[in-house]
Design a protein around this motif. Structure first.
Motif, mmCIF file in Angstrom:
data_model
loop_
_atom_site.group_PDB
_atom_site.id
_atom_site.type_symbol
_atom_site.label_atom_id
_atom_site.label_comp_id
_atom_site.label_asym_id
_atom_site.label_seq_id
_atom_site.Cartn_x
_atom_site.Cartn_y
_atom_site.Cartn_z
ATOM 1 N N ARG A 275 0.853 -1.198 0.000
ATOM 2 C CA ARG A 275 0.000 0.000 0.000
ATOM 3 C C ARG A 275 0.881 1.237 0.000
ATOM 4 O O ARG A 275 1.725 1.396 0.875
ATOM 5 C CB ARG A 275 -0.902 0.022 1.246
ATOM 6 C CG ARG A 275 -1.766 -1.210 1.449
ATOM 7 C CD ARG A 275 -2.472 -1.159 2.801
ATOM 8 N NE ARG A 275 -1.542 -1.287 3.903
ATOM 9 C CZ ARG A 275 -1.735 -0.795 5.127
ATOM 10 N NH1 ARG A 275 -2.826 -0.108 5.397
ATOM 11 N NH2 ARG A 275 -0.836 -0.975 6.074
ATOM 12 N N GLU A 276 0.688 2.100 -0.975
ATOM 13 C CA GLU A 276 1.418 3.366 -0.956
ATOM 14 C C GLU A 276 0.940 4.192 0.229
ATOM 15 O O GLU A 276 -0.260 4.252 0.529
ATOM 16 C CB GLU A 276 1.183 4.133 -2.258
ATOM 17 C CG GLU A 276 1.873 3.501 -3.454
ATOM 18 C CD GLU A 276 1.735 4.344 -4.708
ATOM 19 O OE1 GLU A 276 0.680 5.011 -4.855
ATOM 20 O OE2 GLU A 276 2.667 4.350 -5.530
ATOM 21 N N ASN A 277 1.876 4.824 0.918
ATOM 22 C CA ASN A 277 1.550 5.631 2.095
ATOM 23 C C ASN A 277 1.281 7.064 1.652
ATOM 24 O O ASN A 277 2.200 7.855 1.450
ATOM 25 C CB ASN A 277 2.698 5.578 3.106
ATOM 26 C CG ASN A 277 2.316 6.176 4.437
ATOM 27 O OD1 ASN A 277 1.366 6.958 4.517
ATOM 28 N ND2 ASN A 277 3.032 5.821 5.486
ATOM 29 N N MET A 278 0.006 7.405 1.535
ATOM 30 C CA MET A 278 -0.381 8.730 1.062
ATOM 31 C C MET A 278 -0.348 9.769 2.172
ATOM 32 O O MET A 278 -0.597 10.945 1.927
ATOM 33 C CB MET A 278 -1.791 8.673 0.463
ATOM 34 C CG MET A 278 -1.945 7.726 -0.700
ATOM 35 S SD MET A 278 -0.949 8.205 -2.125
ATOM 36 C CE MET A 278 -1.761 9.724 -2.614
ATOM 37 N N ASN A 279 -0.029 9.347 3.374
ATOM 38 C CA ASN A 279 -0.040 10.272 4.507
ATOM 39 C C ASN A 279 1.351 10.809 4.811
ATOM 40 O O ASN A 279 1.583 11.387 5.864
ATOM 41 C CB ASN A 279 -0.604 9.584 5.755
ATOM 42 C CG ASN A 279 -1.248 10.581 6.707
ATOM 43 O OD1 ASN A 279 -1.480 11.731 6.361
ATOM 44 N ND2 ASN A 279 -1.533 10.134 7.910
ATOM 45 N N MET A 280 2.288 10.617 3.892
ATOM 46 C CA MET A 280 3.638 11.123 4.091
ATOM 47 C C MET A 280 3.798 12.462 3.388
ATOM 48 O O MET A 280 3.177 12.737 2.367
ATOM 49 C CB MET A 280 4.667 10.135 3.525
ATOM 50 C CG MET A 280 4.648 8.770 4.193
ATOM 51 S SD MET A 280 5.170 8.837 5.912
ATOM 52 C CE MET A 280 6.889 9.262 5.719
ATOM 53 N N ALA A 281 4.667 13.304 3.949
ATOM 54 C CA ALA A 281 4.925 14.607 3.326
ATOM 55 C C ALA A 281 5.811 14.466 2.101
ATOM 56 O O ALA A 281 5.850 15.351 1.251
ATOM 57 C CB ALA A 281 5.583 15.553 4.327
ATOM 58 N N GLY A 282 6.542 13.351 1.985
ATOM 59 C CA GLY A 282 7.486 13.184 0.899
ATOM 60 C C GLY A 282 6.881 12.495 -0.315
ATOM 61 O O GLY A 282 6.245 11.444 -0.202
#
Length: 314
Positions: A275-282
């Motif tokens: 799962r791609e982590n969409m909650n990261m700033a990067g």
């Protein structure tokens, strides 16, 4: 079947406070531009099981061998090689409909966690230990949490059940210095961690690694020494930091990371989800792509029952 751990356990007021605090931190880090974090719509699928493969046999899949380009690395990350009938999400805090800190656990029969007789290692706490707290509530495991950068004892709900160690994971015993604060951090290899706790040779029911790109340093050592042979489930946040290198080095870095992940499957692990982590700033952007992609993603590997006892190679 996908379930949420809250189907089994109750959330606490402390977790809600931590969730609100995480939102505030993200708001400050992004300078108020929280629209940069797009809501993720993650579709979980039960995928057809892939039979065990021999480490000496080449697969016809393009996931084996050399990468053609940088994009193929990310495409292959999303391909699974196994499935879980009872996939449960534990922990996590939400901010603007985005979840972070949650981890998936497979509760199929051969991976079940015997209550009060299971062993969990978790590397990387930050300021969110909701996963560890919920897993403790559910299974009552012996749980060891490691993070050299924070004092997690201040916000662990199950403080009497979670053993916290202010130590990090690496490929050797060393002390490193943070460039910004000049603080020192102690790092240990996994076998020394296990030895200190008297757990060498014991079954580890769940191993979580979320150590901000240092997984690419620790994993080759763990594979070489056979330290994953007694692990039933391996959950990691994978970080893509190849953009810090000159462009001519990108394929070399990604190929190395790809080879490490193939070595994990070669000893009998199956990739259940990514799962791609969409909650990261990067976010990262490849030169030939129009859209950005998250720099990090959550992956879960579980043991194929026929693979137990295999010797690790890399």
């Amino acid at each position: 079947m996908i379930l949420k751990a809250s189907d089994f356990t109750m959330s606490s007021k402390l977790r809600l406070m931590l969730s609100a605090w995480a939102c505030l931190v993200l708001f400050v880090v992004l300078g108020g531009h929280t629209a940069l974090l797009q809501p993720a719509s993650v579709a979980y699928r039960n995928l057809q099981h892939t039979p065990g493969i021999s480490r000496n046999t080449e697969s016809n899949s393009s996931s084996r061998g050399r990468l053609k380009n940088e994009l193929e690395y990310f495409e292959l990350l999303g391909r699974t090689s196994g499935y879980c009938r009872k996939l449960v999400t534990f922990g996590g805090s939400s901010c603007r409909r985005l979840m972070d800190g949650d981890k998936q656990v497979c509760l199929d029969d051969h991976l079940s966690m015997p209550r009060k007789d299971c062993l969990v290692y978790s590397f990387g706490a930050g300021y969110d230990v909701s996963f560890e707290d919920e897993l403790i509530d559910f299974a009552g495991c012996e749980l060891h949490l490691y993070d050299p950068t924070t004092n997690a004892t201040g916000f662990i709900e199950s403080e009497d059940k979670i053993n916290f160690h202010k130590i990090g994971l690496s490929d050797s015993d060393k002390i490193i210095m943070a460039n910004d604060t000049r603080k020192s951090f102690q790092l240990l290899p996994f076998d020394k961690v296990l030895s200190q706790n008297g757990h060498l040779g014991r079954t580890i029911h769940y191993l979580k690694i979320d150590i901000e790109s240092s997984e690419w340093e620790a994993l080759p050592y763990m594979l070489e020494k056979g330290l994953l042979d007694n692990v039933l489930q391996l959950s990691m946040e994978l970080h893509s930091n190849f953009l810090i290198y000159p462009s001519e080095k990108w394929m070399e870095v990604l190929q190395r990371q790809h080879d490490i992940l193939l070595s994990i499957e070669a000893i009998g692990f199956r990739k259940i989800s990514y799962r791609e982590n969409m909650n990261m700033a990067g976010f990262i952007k490849l030169p030939y792509e129009e859209d950005q992609r998250p720099c990090c993603g959550e992956v879960l590997y579980v043991r194929d029952p026929s693979s137990l006892g295999h010797v690790s190679v890399i």
